[in-house]
Design an enzyme around this catalytic site. Sequence first.
Site, PDB file in Angstrom:
ATOM      1  N   SER A 157       0.849  -1.193   0.000  1.00 26.75           N
ATOM      2  CA  SER A 157       0.000   0.000   0.000  1.00 26.75           C
ATOM      3  C   SER A 157       0.883   1.241   0.000  1.00 26.75           C
ATOM      4  O   SER A 157       2.027   1.217   0.469  1.00 26.75           O
ATOM      5  CB  SER A 157      -0.884   0.005   1.244  1.00 26.75           C
ATOM      6  OG  SER A 157      -1.544   1.240   1.411  1.00 26.75           O
ATOM      7  N   TYR A 183      -0.244  -0.090  10.577  1.00 26.17           N
ATOM      8  CA  TYR A 183      -0.588  -0.539   9.227  1.00 26.17           C
ATOM      9  C   TYR A 183       0.552  -0.243   8.255  1.00 26.17           C
ATOM     10  O   TYR A 183       0.958  -1.096   7.471  1.00 26.17           O
ATOM     11  CB  TYR A 183      -1.871   0.155   8.766  1.00 26.17           C
ATOM     12  CG  TYR A 183      -2.324  -0.257   7.375  1.00 26.17           C
ATOM     13  CD1 TYR A 183      -2.702  -1.566   7.112  1.00 26.17           C
ATOM     14  CD2 TYR A 183      -2.380   0.674   6.342  1.00 26.17           C
ATOM     15  CE1 TYR A 183      -3.116  -1.947   5.841  1.00 26.17           C
ATOM     16  CE2 TYR A 183      -2.805   0.311   5.071  1.00 26.17           C
ATOM     17  CZ  TYR A 183      -3.170  -1.012   4.827  1.00 26.17           C
ATOM     18  OH  TYR A 183      -3.578  -1.382   3.568  1.00 26.17           O
TER      19      TYR A 183
END
Length: 302
Positions: A157, A183
Amino acid sequence: MSRITTPFTHDSTAAEVVAGVDLSGRRAVVTGGASGIGVETPPLAAAGAEVTLAVRNTAAGERVAAQLIESTGNSNVFVAPIELADRESVRAFAASWDGPLHILVNNAGVMAEPLTRTPEGWEHQFATNHLGHFGLALGLYDALAAAGDARIVSVSSSAHLRSDVHFDDIHFERRPYDEWAAYGQSKTANILFAVEAAKRWADAGIVANALMPGGIRTALQRHVDAEAQEGWDNFPWKTPEQGASTSVLLAASPLVAGVTGKYFEDNNEAVPNTGEEFSGVAKYALDPESATRLWELSEKLV
């Protein structure tokens, strides 16, 4: 070395990047294949591959598998249970696999969730997004090597730009927990895994790459509150079909045959991040020393 580019772009779909590709005789595993962009990754089945959806929710997986069989005419779509944050579940999946494996798409993940720990005390996002997929790839190494030209695709990501891997406190045991830092760290780990696997497993014919799928509105955002999502309306969102395109490109396209240890976005190798935009790849995410350090640590954990 020149940057790797393809004719495909931000707007290309998974079906477009795999059009004309024949995957007959090839076998693929897609984690998280029952929801989000995982549902769109199996145009691999339309190209003739045998596809196993490795999922937590097998009932949802069976529904997706039935839809794929009906829409593609390919009956070789299967479902198998896996819980990536559970070492025993990952080991069981790998142990049950028989024969070669040509494509492993590490797609499943969790994002920006409240602090949760596994029974081992591991931070749950790192355990799921990185350690689970790391353990799965290790467990399937013999099957990947037996394929002779296997591809590993790890869905990272742009959030990797939020955090390097903090080796001194990966699991937030001493620093304050931040769901986005956690994350981001796990997504950096996905890229570092590809960097190190590319080096360690080249002799077995295995290539490994990571990618940014793009912004796609899926259940992945279920832990993100409305206030945090303010301002997202101007983000260049993709459809799930577009979001799965870079995964499918790296999994199946002859345009990237032999490419390994890279990070892609919008179907092309990412440019270095300049710090001015939330795109490109961070230098730390491609650092070979960090990649080796993470691999050795992960081996001890799993």
